[in-house]
Every structure is written in C-alpha cells, then in structure tokens.
Write an enzyme that holds these catalytic residues in place. Structure first.
Site, PDB file in Angstrom:
ATOM      1  CD  GLU A 285      -2.750   1.509   0.383  1.00 37.99           C
ATOM      2  OE1 GLU A 285      -2.853   2.648  -0.100  1.00 37.99           O
ATOM      3  OE2 GLU A 285      -3.457   0.539   0.018  1.00 37.99           O
ATOM      4  CB  THR A 325      -5.624  -0.026  -3.660  1.00 37.00           C
ATOM      5  OG1 THR A 325      -4.885   0.662  -2.645  1.00 37.00           O
ATOM      6  CG2 THR A 325      -5.390  -1.514  -3.516  1.00 37.00           C
TER       7      THR A 325
END
Length: 647
Positions: A285, A325
């Site tokens: 992330e 993402t």
C-alpha cells in the site's frame, strides 16, 4: 375508488409531478442549446421527450420509494401528529432543494461536456474542495443559492395554496389502499432500477438525442455503478484497424506469434523451461519510490527493502498506472493501460477475464488473493473471486456469493492488531505463510497476491515493533518495511523457499489520490523480484510500467504462454521504454521525454518532460507518437467493453 388528492399520497404524487415538470423544462433548455450543434429529426424530437418522460418518471419513483414505504407503515393516528407534519414538510423542502440543485448542475455540466451526468460528475465528488471553489469563481454563488432557495420555497408555497399538505394530513387512507399504492410504487421503482439500463437511451446515431432522452440523476447513479467513461464519446480517436495495427506492431517482440482477429491475442515462445517456482506477490500500500534510500531518501525508513533491492532483480524506474489500489490491482492482474473512469476491478462485466492468474493456472498453480481488510470494499472479492482466485480476507459472509474459487475468513485468533482499515501487515503475512505451508504439504504450486494495509491512513500498527510513533506516515512506512523483512526471514526458513520467488511492488504512490493533473513524479514506484533461481542480481534502469512486471518474470522463467496483455518483456532487445499513467479522467503516455496527455473534450496536449526538474513544457510531438498513445488507450477500452478480454 381512491381519491389521490385527498389521500396521504397527495404529497408524494405532487412531488412526482413537480419533478417531471422541472425535468421537462431542463430538457427543453438543453434541447435548445443542442439545436445549435446538430439537426434533430421529428422522430428524434419525439424520442427525446417520450423516452425522457419515461426516465424522469422512473427516477421520480426511485426518489420517492422510501417515502412510499413510510406511508405504508405509519398508522393514521401517528401520521396526523404535528411532529409528522413538520417532518414531512421539512423533508419535502429538502428534496426539492436537492433536485433543484441537480437541475442547475445539469445545465452547467452540459455547458462543459454536452452530456448528461457521467463518470466525470462522479469524479467531481472526489474533488469537492476544487469544485466548490470553481463554482464560486464561475458563478455568483450567493445569488445562485438564494435563487434555488427562493424557487424551493415557492414550490412549497404553491403546495400550501393548493391545499395539498392540508388535505394530506387530514386524510385517513385505509391500510388496504396503502398496501396497494405503496407496493405498486415500490415494485415499479425496483423494477425500473433493476431492468432499465441508462444505456437503453443510446439507441440512435444522434448523440445529442441519446443524451437528452436520459434523466440527469439516474445517469449520475448509473455512472457511479458502471465506473467508466465512454472513450469514444470523450477522447480523441483514430481508425480502429490502424489502432490495432499500431499496438500489435508495438507488442511484436521476438518469438511472438499473433492470432487472427481484432485483438492483441498472441502466443509467446520462451525457452520451454520446466522451472515453475511458487510466486508470492506482495503489493504494498502506497509505497512511493521516494521512501527508499535508492531514490535519495535519507530518513532510513526502508532498510530491509533497500537491502532486498540490492540482492534482487530491481526495476529502478517503474511507474504505477494510477493513484488507487484497485488501479494497481488492475495493472498487475490484467496488464492493461488505465481506461477512463475507475479501475476494471470496480466495474460491471469484469468476470472470467484473461488475467495473469489465468497464465499461472494453465501451469498448474493455485491462485489466492490475501487481503487484511474486507474484500467487499472496492469490489475486490468479486473481481478476484470470479477470475480464478481463492480469497482469504477479514470480511463477512454475504448472501448469494458466487466465486469460481473458495473464500476463507481470517479469524479473531489470527489477529494481533487491527484498525478500521484491516489487520496489520505481520498478521496478513502470517496467514499467507500458514496457507503456503498447507499448499506445500499437498505438493501444490501457489501464486499468491497479498495486499497490505498498514501503510494506509490511519497509519497505526502494533506497539514495540519500531522506534517511530504509530499514527504517522513515516512510522507506517518503517513498520511495513519491518514486517516485509520479518516475512522474508521467516520464509527463508521454510523448506519450499528454494523454489519460491517473492515479488515486492507498490500499488501506487503515497499522497497521489485526488491529483487530477498528471504529476509523473507521483507515479514512480519500486519493484523487486527476489530469489529467482540461477539469476544474478540486476538493476533494470529502463523506464518500465507496472503492467510489464509479469511478462518480464515469465520471460526470465522461460515460459511458453498465450498473452492478451499490453505488458512487455522489458529485457527484450526490441523493447522501447514507455509508460501509461492515468487519473479518473486524464490519460498520459510517456515515451522517453515525450509526453502525451489525453482529456475529455477529445483534447490532446503534448509536452517534453524533464525528469530531473519534474517539468512539463508544451511541445509539438510527431503525429506517429500521438497516434501510438491514442491507439493503446482506445484499443484497451474497446477490448474490455466488447468482451474480448474474456477467456
């Protein structure tokens, strides 16, 4: 016979009449504006208003459906109370205000895009601060708000004058009649929302007539659901055959044989190696390149990652395709340039696609997606679960789940730390290791896609792990680095490590979401491949894209495979460095220092990019390069939209 005017449904039907009347006015205003740009046949005019009435009525029914349910269940003795009267009038005024604002927004949106609401309008919700300031600079906001309030109060006053409120609250509609009316309205609203697609209005060649046939509010929620912009309507196009010829020529590396048809499907011949290692992909992330010492950082945030990079195949000039993402997941699983709107991961009709997991499956691997949060978020479980992956996540069981793989929920016993976003990175790595242990016992090759969460706001992590404080970005980066290092150390002690390759790559950069302009420095990410057998460490300094990672790995493994990917083997002598970058609206193609930027309105901007200064200066690029960038985005949109990326 029910007298609607003297029943408790008079306000509801009055609101529907108000909504249809004002929708008619807005459609007429937009029709007059459109007549300056195109000619309408009589049939198209009739279509605009009749189909428009149908969509307006359906939208009004959806808006009022919850109120219809309320009218069904509240008894007469409560309905006539003062508190209900006040609540109803206030709610009526509020919904009139909301719809009036949407009507005004439709006019301003049409002025800019000549379209009903689409994903650009949805996108604007993400940039609320910028949009409000833009409206304030473009229009006299105090007068605008005052005007909307004045009209809303005028509509409410007319309802009082017509005694709609008075007759409504004095009525005593029988339960039987309430059941008939409310159920009819709710069933009609549900049927409309389920069976009537916004695209049903697009059945002619006149785009203006198609758009005028729609309802703005319904178009907005349809765009939110579909998560895409129609490339053909809003972006520069070239001839379709030419576009595919350009892309196929670009992908025509050594040992590549294309199949027939308007696709990029091809067979890639490797060394026909029998080398089939387990593959663990760690998608980190928000891991910007700027966090690593390799890119000049002096804060010592990533000592383990920097060490791994020194002993791996290191892509030192790789770029993410997007700022979310799910965009990174799209690039790594579909190896495709970003298309307008949101990631394919979040769109409809994204099942059974030609994914990187499919290539692994043909080689005898089991694919598993690991996520420390609830995979229902951003449609991740549906995407991976319907594209051949087993799912392991910290979610909840939902009704009517239909995945091609299995789903396993992470239990409380497996969790040592958890925040609102998900379990800590150490925990998700422990879960993946236990799963790998079981696969090894069963002599099963595995391809794991692990998505981390600790480097996401609120940046909290377990205590006493590192010296930096929890709750800060720097601390989260350092903890993520610590967790990855610990995972690699534990993996090295496993009997299957010798036959396991670890890939570490970011999904996107930190502090990049919400940037509508393409800032190339905010797309550079680290990527490294560790423990590839008989392969010395290597620094790939060529400019590469996320979508190139797996094609390059498979080349190093020597595999033969079929490909419908835009990614290339960057180690091939014919590879010409280029990257694809995108936001929700803007699409960039960077080749060398030549930068092409595609935007709605079919706008094309060209620049020279100076990486050292991170500067973009307007510059006229060759038509050949402009066509090359357009061809990649246009064909990527077409292949997905037409279902040609399906297995």
């Amino acid at each position: 016979m029910i007298n609607i005017r003297k029943s408790r449904y008079s306000i509801l039907f009055g609101f529907i009449a108000y909504f249809i009347f004002f929708s008619f006015i807005i459609r007429t205003i937009l029709f007059i504006a459109s007549a300056q740009h195109t000619d309408f046949s009589i049939f198209e005019v009739i279509k605009c208003y009749l189909a428009g009435l149908f969509f307006d009525l359906g939208t009004a029914l959806i808006i009022t459906s919850f109120y219809a349910l309320y009218l069904l269940i509240i008894p007469n003795r409560l309905y006539q109370k003062k508190w209900n009267q006040g609540l109803t009038i206030a709610a009526f005024l509020l919904f009139v205000l909301i719809t009036l604002f949407s009507f005004f927004a439709e006019i301003t949106f049409w002025q800019e895009f000549e379209s009903r609401f689409n994903f650009i309008a949805v996108d604007y919700l993400i940039y609320t601060y910028e949009v409000i300031h833009n409206i304030n600079e473009s229009y006299p906001l105090p007068y605008l708000i005052s005007g909307i309030l004045l009209i809303a109060f005028a509509v409410t006053y007319i309802f009082f004058q017509l005694k709609i409120f008075k007759l409504n609250f004095e009525s005593e509609t029988l339960p039987k009649n309430r059941l008939i009316i409310s159920c009819s309205l709710i069933i009609a609203a549900i049927s409309f929302s389920v069976f009537i697609k916004n695209s049903s209005a697009e059945n002619g060649n006149n785009r203006y007539a198609n758009e005028l046939s729609k309802a703005g509010i319904y178009s907005f929620f349809a765009a939110f659901k579909n998560n895409e912009l129609n490339y053909h309507e809003f972006y520069k196009l070239i001839d379709t055959k030419k576009a595919f010829a350009i892309v196929r020529n670009q992908l025509n590396q050594k040992d590549v044989t294309f199949r027939n048809g308007s696709t990029i499907l091809r067979d890639i011949k490797g060394k026909n190696s029998s080398y089939r290692p387990n593959v663990i992909l760690i998608t980190v992330e928000s891991l910007s390149a700027e966090f690593l010492a390799h890119y000049g950082n002096t804060e010592q945030l990533t000592p383990r990652l920097d060490s791994i990079a020194n002993h791996s195949i290191f892509f030192s000039d790789m770029y993410a395709t997007g700022t979310r993402t799910v965009r990174g997941m799209e690039a790594l699983s579909l190896s495709i340039p970003p298309t307008p709107g949101s990631s394919i991961v979040r769109r409809t009709n994204n099942e059974n696609l030609f994914t990187t997991g499919h290539v692994f499956k043909t080689k005898g691997y089991t694919n598993t997606f690991f996520y420390g949060g609830d995979g229902y978020f951003d449609n991740m479980n549906h995407f991976f679960g319907t594209n051949g992956y087993n799912i392991v996540d910290r979610g909840r069981k939902l009704l009517n789940e239909t995945y091609s793989g299995s789903r396993t929920l992470i239990t409380d016993q497996q969790v040592t730390f958890e925040n609102a976003w998900g379990i800590c990175d150490e925990d998700i790595f422990n879960v993946a290791l236990k799963d790998a242990d079981e696969k090894y016992k069963q002599h099963q090759l595995f391809n794991d896609f692990i998505m981390t969460t600790s480097n996401h706001r609120p940046y909290t992590f377990p205590a006493n792990k590192i010296k930096l404080p929890s709750g800060t970005r720097a601390g989260a980066v350092r903890y993520t680095d610590y967790a990855i290092g610990k995972f690699v150390d534990e993996l090295k002690a496993k009997p299957y490590y010798a036959n396991t390759v670890v890939i570490i790559v970011a999904d996107h950069c930190a502090s990049s979401a919400g940037k509508n302009e393409i800032d190339i420095s905010k797309y550079q990410i680290p990527c490294m491949i560790l423990n590839l057998r008989n392969q010395p460490k290597m620094n790939i300094s060529k400019m590469t894209s996320q979508i190139d990672m797996f094609p390059t790995l498979w080349s190093l493994l020597g595999w033969n495979y079929s490909s419908e990917f835009y990614g290339q083997n960057v180690l091939d002598d014919t590879y010409k460095p280029r990257v694809f970058l995108g936001t929700y609206q803007k699409l960039a193609y960077l080749k060398g220092d030549s930068l092409l930027l595609l935007s709605p309105h079919k706008k094309v901007d060209t620049y020279l990019y100076n990486k050292t200064k991170n500067e973009q200066k307007p510059f006229s690029l060759p038509k050949r390069l402009v066509d090359e960038g357009i061809a990649n985005y246009q064909t990527a949109f077409d292949l997905f939209k037409e279902g040609k990326l399906r297995l």
